[in-house]
Design an enzyme around this catalytic site. Structure first.
Site, PDB file in Angstrom:
ATOM      1  N   ARG A 196      -7.906  20.133  19.160  1.00  0.00           N
ATOM      2  CA  ARG A 196      -7.775  18.675  19.060  1.00  0.00           C
ATOM      3  C   ARG A 196      -7.220  18.194  20.387  1.00  0.00           C
ATOM      4  O   ARG A 196      -6.097  18.572  20.765  1.00  0.00           O
ATOM      5  CB  ARG A 196      -6.837  18.295  17.909  1.00  0.00           C
ATOM      6  CG  ARG A 196      -6.434  16.848  17.921  1.00  0.00           C
ATOM      7  CD  ARG A 196      -5.777  16.380  16.640  1.00  0.00           C
ATOM      8  NE  ARG A 196      -6.744  16.285  15.565  1.00  0.00           N
ATOM      9  CZ  ARG A 196      -6.532  15.639  14.416  1.00  0.00           C
ATOM     10  NH1 ARG A 196      -5.380  15.023  14.210  1.00  0.00           N
ATOM     11  NH2 ARG A 196      -7.460  15.603  13.480  1.00  0.00           N
ATOM     12  N   HIS A 256     -15.334  13.278  16.042  1.00  0.00           N
ATOM     13  CA  HIS A 256     -14.581  14.009  15.003  1.00  0.00           C
ATOM     14  C   HIS A 256     -15.614  14.597  14.025  1.00  0.00           C
ATOM     15  O   HIS A 256     -15.715  14.181  12.870  1.00  0.00           O
ATOM     16  CB  HIS A 256     -13.623  13.045  14.300  1.00  0.00           C
ATOM     17  CG  HIS A 256     -12.529  13.708  13.527  1.00  0.00           C
ATOM     18  ND1 HIS A 256     -12.363  15.084  13.472  1.00  0.00           N
ATOM     19  CD2 HIS A 256     -11.515  13.185  12.767  1.00  0.00           C
ATOM     20  CE1 HIS A 256     -11.305  15.353  12.719  1.00  0.00           C
ATOM     21  NE2 HIS A 256     -10.784  14.233  12.274  1.00  0.00           N
ATOM     22  N   GLN A 287     -14.802  15.849  10.406  1.00  0.00           N
ATOM     23  CA  GLN A 287     -14.538  14.766   9.474  1.00  0.00           C
ATOM     24  C   GLN A 287     -15.849  14.202   8.908  1.00  0.00           C
ATOM     25  O   GLN A 287     -16.007  14.062   7.697  1.00  0.00           O
ATOM     26  CB  GLN A 287     -13.760  13.648  10.196  1.00  0.00           C
ATOM     27  CG  GLN A 287     -13.427  12.479   9.309  1.00  0.00           C
ATOM     28  CD  GLN A 287     -12.429  12.844   8.226  1.00  0.00           C
ATOM     29  OE1 GLN A 287     -11.382  13.399   8.515  1.00  0.00           O
ATOM     30  NE2 GLN A 287     -12.743  12.533   6.973  1.00  0.00           N
ATOM     31  N   ASP A 342     -11.440   3.017   9.390  1.00  0.00           N
ATOM     32  CA  ASP A 342     -10.513   3.938  10.050  1.00  0.00           C
ATOM     33  C   ASP A 342      -9.450   3.082  10.744  1.00  0.00           C
ATOM     34  O   ASP A 342      -9.569   1.848  10.825  1.00  0.00           O
ATOM     35  CB  ASP A 342     -11.289   4.811  11.060  1.00  0.00           C
ATOM     36  CG  ASP A 342     -10.418   5.855  11.752  1.00  0.00           C
ATOM     37  OD1 ASP A 342      -9.303   6.151  11.266  1.00  0.00           O
ATOM     38  OD2 ASP A 342     -10.847   6.381  12.806  1.00  0.00           O
ATOM     39  N   CYS A 402     -10.830   8.301   6.731  1.00  0.00           N
ATOM     40  CA  CYS A 402     -10.537   9.688   7.132  1.00  0.00           C
ATOM     41  C   CYS A 402      -9.062  10.039   6.954  1.00  0.00           C
ATOM     42  O   CYS A 402      -8.715  11.213   6.878  1.00  0.00           O
ATOM     43  CB  CYS A 402     -10.957   9.908   8.580  1.00  0.00           C
ATOM     44  SG  CYS A 402     -10.136   8.793   9.724  1.00  0.00           S
ATOM     45  N   ARG A 429     -12.652  18.613   3.637  1.00  0.00           N
ATOM     46  CA  ARG A 429     -12.511  19.110   5.011  1.00  0.00           C
ATOM     47  C   ARG A 429     -12.484  20.639   4.999  1.00  0.00           C
ATOM     48  O   ARG A 429     -13.079  21.307   5.844  1.00  0.00           O
ATOM     49  CB  ARG A 429     -11.213  18.569   5.642  1.00  0.00           C
ATOM     50  CG  ARG A 429     -11.220  17.088   5.952  1.00  0.00           C
ATOM     51  CD  ARG A 429     -12.147  16.757   7.096  1.00  0.00           C
ATOM     52  NE  ARG A 429     -11.793  17.493   8.294  1.00  0.00           N
ATOM     53  CZ  ARG A 429     -10.850  17.113   9.165  1.00  0.00           C
ATOM     54  NH1 ARG A 429     -10.204  15.996   8.977  1.00  0.00           N
ATOM     55  NH2 ARG A 429     -10.593  17.842  10.244  1.00  0.00           N
TER      56      ARG A 429
HETATM   57  N1  NVA Z   1      -9.611   7.536  14.794  1.00  0.00           N
HETATM   58  C1  NVA Z   1      -8.395   8.213  14.397  1.00  0.00           C
HETATM   59  C2  NVA Z   1      -8.720   9.335  13.470  1.00  0.00           C
HETATM   60  C3  NVA Z   1      -7.518  10.126  12.988  1.00  0.00           C
HETATM   61  C4  NVA Z   1      -7.907  11.267  12.104  1.00  0.00           C
HETATM   62  C5  NVA Z   1      -7.664   8.724  15.617  1.00  0.00           C
HETATM   63  O1  NVA Z   1      -8.327   9.265  16.519  1.00  0.00           O
HETATM   64  O2  NVA Z   1      -6.443   8.579  15.698  1.00  0.00           O
HETATM   65  N1   CP Z   2      -8.491  12.965   9.132  1.00  0.00           N
HETATM   66  C1   CP Z   2      -7.786  13.795   9.935  1.00  0.00           C
HETATM   67  O1   CP Z   2      -8.337  14.399  10.857  1.00  0.00           O
HETATM   68  O2   CP Z   2      -6.479  13.880   9.626  1.00  0.00           O
HETATM   69  P1   CP Z   2      -5.343  14.573  10.532  1.00  0.00           P
HETATM   70  O3   CP Z   2      -5.189  13.698  11.760  1.00  0.00           O
HETATM   71  O4   CP Z   2      -4.114  14.569   9.679  1.00  0.00           O
HETATM   72  O5   CP Z   2      -5.791  15.943  10.904  1.00  0.00           O
END
Ligand code: NVA
Ligand code: CP
Length: 316
Positions: A114, A141, A144, A236, A276, A304
């Site tokens: 990540r 992502h 997801q 989101d 998500c 997931r």
């Molecule tokens: N769009 C959000 C998704 C978190 C799972 C982010 O990148 O923070």
């Molecule tokens: N939806 C998702 O990726 O959640 P986290 O940021 O908690 O991993």
């Protein structure tokens, strides 16, 4: 499962960086395998025996971290967690990303990462022969979106022609929904403020693939028009991780895009609400919708685990 003869076969890359690596038929197979693994987890209890997988996180996570860790262990594999969430230990500061990847390539069998920048994943993949899996970047992502479409297929059956509307920021989650919707034949409407539309290259690729699969990808700015008749309504966070400095401006711009009971009433009567997570009650979604009977957010979270197990089983 068969695919349109017009679909150009794309070879299965051993990385999952964007979600666009996989052809429509491979994407479909992944959803089917997720269902099989969910139904018969015991058959896959040794799929990763003897495999070590590095989990690299530059940003916080609950769902992604836990589902990869538990999922890998439940398939007999082991996890090495590399915490780069603190600025004092930022990835690439002590040695280059390329050197990190070259070293990991000698010790472990795969990398789940990540990161703030998509190009970091690309650099890792370019310097490691082992699979690299995107656990969220600024641009995509894919784990997801695969879980989201698996969740919809579980509930509604075949996804071809399914009407899904995404409302809010044209962000990483939105991009991955577009790539996957195009590959799975979904009718996806995306309603964003004018200045927050999805990236042009993602729109172009999704529309190109949509022509082959008879998916539909439509960009709009009016959330009401986009939600009318939808079978699924997805939103989101308005401010994704890494964009915190823009939070105040974004909260004002996105206010008309809040998913509330009034907006949901324009969707189909049996429409589901999707997110998500993590969600921000009172901003992109009201508590009555997030915690209400139409919400499937915890099914998305649960799933997931299964799509990621399917990804690992496929790539290893
Ligand atoms: N769009 C959000 C998704 C978190 C799972 C982010 O990148 O923070
Ligand atoms: N939806 C998702 O990726 O959640 P986290 O940021 O908690 O991993």
């Amino acid at each position: 499962m068969t695919t349109s003869a017009l679909v150009t076969p794309i070879s299965l890359s051993n990385d999952l960086l964007t979600g666009a690596e996989w052809s429509p038929s491979h994407t479909r197979d992944l959803i089917l395998l997720s269902a099989e693994i969910k139904a018969r987890p015991g058959r896959y209890a040794s799929s990763l025996t003897g495999k070590f997988i590095a989990l690299i996180f530059e940003k916080p996570s609950l769902r992604t971290r836990v589902t990869f860790d538990v999922g890998i262990q439940s398939m007999g594999g082991s996890v090495v967690f590399l915490d780069h969430t603190q600025a004092s230990a930022s990835l690439g500061a002590r040695e280059s990303i390329a050197d990190v990847a070259r070293n990991l390539d000698r010790w472990v069998h795969g990398i789940v990462a990540r990161v703030y920048q998509q190009k970091v994943l690309e650099e890792m993949a370019a310097n490691a022969a082992i699979p690299v899996i995107n656990a969220l970047s600024d641009k995509f992502h894919p784990c997801q979106a695969l879980a989201d479409f698996f969740t919809l297929e579980e509930r509604f059956g075949a996804l071809r022609g399914f009407k899904l509307t995404y409302v809010g920021d044209g962000n990483n989650v939105c991009h991955s929904l577009m790539y996957l919707a195009a590959r799975l034949g979904v009718h996806l409407r995306v309603a964003t403020p004018h200045d927050y539309q999805p990236a042009p290259e993602v729109v172009a690729d999704s529309k190109r693939v949509a022509k082959e699969t008879r998916a539909k990808i439509e960009l709009m700015t009016d959330p009401r028009e986009a939600v009318a008749g939808a079978q699924g309504v997805y939103t989101d966070a308005w401010t994704s991780m890494g964009f915190e400095a823009e939070g105040e401006v974004r909260s004002a711009v996105f206010r008309p895009y809040q998913v509330n009971a009034e907006l949901m009433s324009l969707a189909a009567p049996d429409a589901v609400f999707m997110h998500c997570l993590p969600a921000h009650r009172g901003l992109e979604v009201t508590p009555e919708v997030l915690d209400g009977p139409q919400s499937v957010v915890l099914d998305q979270s649960e799933n997931r685990m299964y799509v990621q197990k399917a990804i690992l089983h496929t790539l290893f």
